[in-house]
Design a protein around this motif. Sequence first.
Motif, short mmCIF file in Angstrom:
data_model
loop_
_atom_site.label_atom_id
_atom_site.label_comp_id
_atom_site.label_asym_id
_atom_site.label_seq_id
_atom_site.Cartn_x
_atom_site.Cartn_y
_atom_site.Cartn_z
N SER A 104 0.86 -1.16 -0.04
CA SER A 104 -0.11 0.05 0.13
C SER A 104 0.91 1.37 -0.13
CB SER A 104 -0.83 0.10 1.18
OG SER A 104 -0.35 0.01 2.34
N GLN A 105 2.02 1.26 0.60
CA GLN A 105 2.80 2.33 0.57
C GLN A 105 3.59 2.74 -0.83
OE1 GLN A 105 6.30 1.86 3.28
NE2 GLN A 105 7.27 3.62 2.71
N THR A 106 3.43 4.10 -0.97
CA THR A 106 3.59 4.49 -2.44
C THR A 106 5.08 5.51 -2.21
OG1 THR A 106 2.27 6.44 -2.18
CG2 THR A 106 1.53 4.30 -3.34
N GLU A 107 5.22 5.96 -1.05
CA GLU A 107 6.50 6.79 -0.69
C GLU A 107 7.63 6.25 -0.12
OE1 GLU A 107 4.46 11.21 -1.31
OE2 GLU A 107 5.03 10.65 0.57
N LEU A 142 13.49 0.67 -13.15
CA LEU A 142 12.10 1.07 -13.43
C LEU A 142 12.36 2.40 -14.03
CD1 LEU A 142 10.10 0.82 -10.08
CD2 LEU A 142 10.14 -0.78 -11.85
N THR A 143 11.40 2.97 -14.63
CA THR A 143 11.53 4.08 -15.79
C THR A 143 10.95 5.20 -15.04
OG1 THR A 143 11.06 2.82 -17.43
CG2 THR A 143 10.72 5.00 -17.77
N ALA A 144 12.06 6.33 -14.73
CA ALA A 144 11.61 7.48 -14.07
C ALA A 144 10.53 8.19 -14.78
CB ALA A 144 12.98 8.28 -13.93
N GLY A 145 9.49 9.00 -14.23
CA GLY A 145 8.51 9.81 -14.70
C GLY A 145 7.37 8.83 -15.10
N THR A 146 7.76 7.50 -15.34
CA THR A 146 6.59 6.46 -15.62
C THR A 146 6.09 5.79 -14.30
OG1 THR A 146 7.20 6.64 -18.14
CG2 THR A 146 5.81 4.59 -17.28
N ASP A 147 7.03 5.04 -13.98
CA ASP A 147 6.88 3.97 -12.64
C ASP A 147 7.06 5.04 -11.47
OD1 ASP A 147 6.71 1.95 -14.51
OD2 ASP A 147 8.87 1.89 -14.61
N PHE A 148 7.86 6.14 -11.75
CA PHE A 148 7.90 6.71 -10.16
C PHE A 148 8.54 8.22 -10.38
CE2 PHE A 148 12.17 5.28 -11.60
CZ PHE A 148 13.19 6.62 -11.11
N THR A 149 8.32 9.07 -9.41
CA THR A 149 8.81 10.41 -9.62
C THR A 149 9.73 10.56 -8.42
OG1 THR A 149 6.85 11.36 -8.63
CG2 THR A 149 6.83 11.39 -10.93
N ASP A 151 10.86 13.77 -5.78
CA ASP A 151 10.82 15.09 -5.21
C ASP A 151 12.46 15.48 -4.79
OD1 ASP A 151 10.77 17.24 -3.61
OD2 ASP A 151 8.83 17.01 -2.73
N ALA A 152 13.16 16.37 -5.52
CA ALA A 152 14.44 17.03 -5.44
C ALA A 152 14.60 17.72 -4.23
CB ALA A 152 14.94 17.64 -6.73
N THR A 153 13.52 18.04 -3.48
CA THR A 153 13.62 19.00 -2.31
C THR A 153 13.74 18.17 -1.15
OG1 THR A 153 11.35 19.57 -2.13
CG2 THR A 153 12.67 21.14 -3.65
N THR A 154 13.29 16.87 -1.05
CA THR A 154 12.93 16.04 0.24
C THR A 154 13.77 14.73 -0.06
OG1 THR A 154 10.92 15.14 -0.61
CG2 THR A 154 10.62 16.91 0.56
N GLY A 155 13.83 14.19 -1.29
CA GLY A 155 14.48 12.80 -1.42
C GLY A 155 13.48 11.66 -1.46
N LEU A 156 12.04 12.39 -1.31
CA LEU A 156 11.12 11.18 -1.42
C LEU A 156 10.78 10.64 -2.96
CD1 LEU A 156 8.37 12.49 1.18
CD2 LEU A 156 9.71 10.45 1.11
N ILE A 157 10.83 9.22 -2.95
CA ILE A 157 10.53 8.50 -4.11
C ILE A 157 8.88 8.42 -4.23
CG2 ILE A 157 10.91 6.63 -5.59
CD1 ILE A 157 13.72 6.37 -4.76
N SER A 158 8.20 8.62 -5.33
CA SER A 158 6.56 8.29 -5.17
C SER A 158 6.51 7.45 -6.42
CB SER A 158 6.06 9.66 -5.18
OG SER A 158 6.02 10.45 -4.11
N PHE A 159 6.04 6.29 -6.09
CA PHE A 159 5.64 5.14 -7.06
C PHE A 159 4.27 5.57 -7.66
CE2 PHE A 159 8.97 3.22 -4.76
CZ PHE A 159 9.80 2.47 -5.81
N THR A 160 4.14 5.46 -8.97
CA THR A 160 2.87 5.69 -9.72
C THR A 160 1.82 5.02 -9.00
OG1 THR A 160 4.16 6.28 -11.82
CG2 THR A 160 1.66 5.84 -11.85
N SER A 161 2.18 3.60 -8.72
CA SER A 161 1.06 2.62 -8.02
C SER A 161 1.84 2.16 -6.88
CB SER A 161 0.43 1.72 -9.04
OG SER A 161 1.41 0.95 -9.68
#
Length: 208
Positions: A104-107, A142-149, A151-161
């Motif tokens: 369930s976690q995305t970040e 994985l592919t940046a922008g498609t599978d994940f993004t 945040d350059a200000t926090t270092g958090l990776i956010s998965f699309t799903s």
Amino acid sequence: MAFHHVRFPINIALGARGGPQWSTDIVSLVSGAEERNTRWSRSRRKYNAGYGVKSAADMHHILAFFEERRGRFHGFLFRDPLDFQTSQDMVTPFDQDLGFSDGSQTEFQLSKQYGSTYDPYFRPLTKPVVGSVRVAMNGTELTAGTDFTVDATTGLISFTSAPASGASLTAGCTFDVPVRFDIDHLDVELSSFDAGIIPSIPLIEILT
């Protein structure tokens, strides 16, 4: 105050000295033994960028940078000349563990592990370099922008799903250190460069 997402001049940073600092209380007992306690849960880096100043042109560059930051007021990015990526060699998506997905976690927070045997230290990486972050799931990049993004200000990776439960997540990147000047007065004498006198330009990491 604000944080300016601008990097301290790299050519000057390469000559800087400094590194991580901890805060430890040591109490000596009557028996001669000692008790030790650490005050901090995270290390804090300190640098002296004055060692990287090699010319009057460098100093003029620093002067403008210092004035725009208003001394200690605004933070900025600093490239640690020794420790600026998640591996000693080329960055790969397998450098560091992000953890295992619970379904369930995305970040997930980027981090770097120091040591492995006795008491590993996990340092959060809050200022990854844009475009440098690589992520893998179960050994597949994985592919940046498609599978994940990222945040350059926090270092958090956010998965699309949310990744599937139990999936192994890893990442690698190049990163900067968030710092500020540790002085409000820049003391410079141009004639000192010919005499080999190094100006003091202390920087200290900003922890959040």
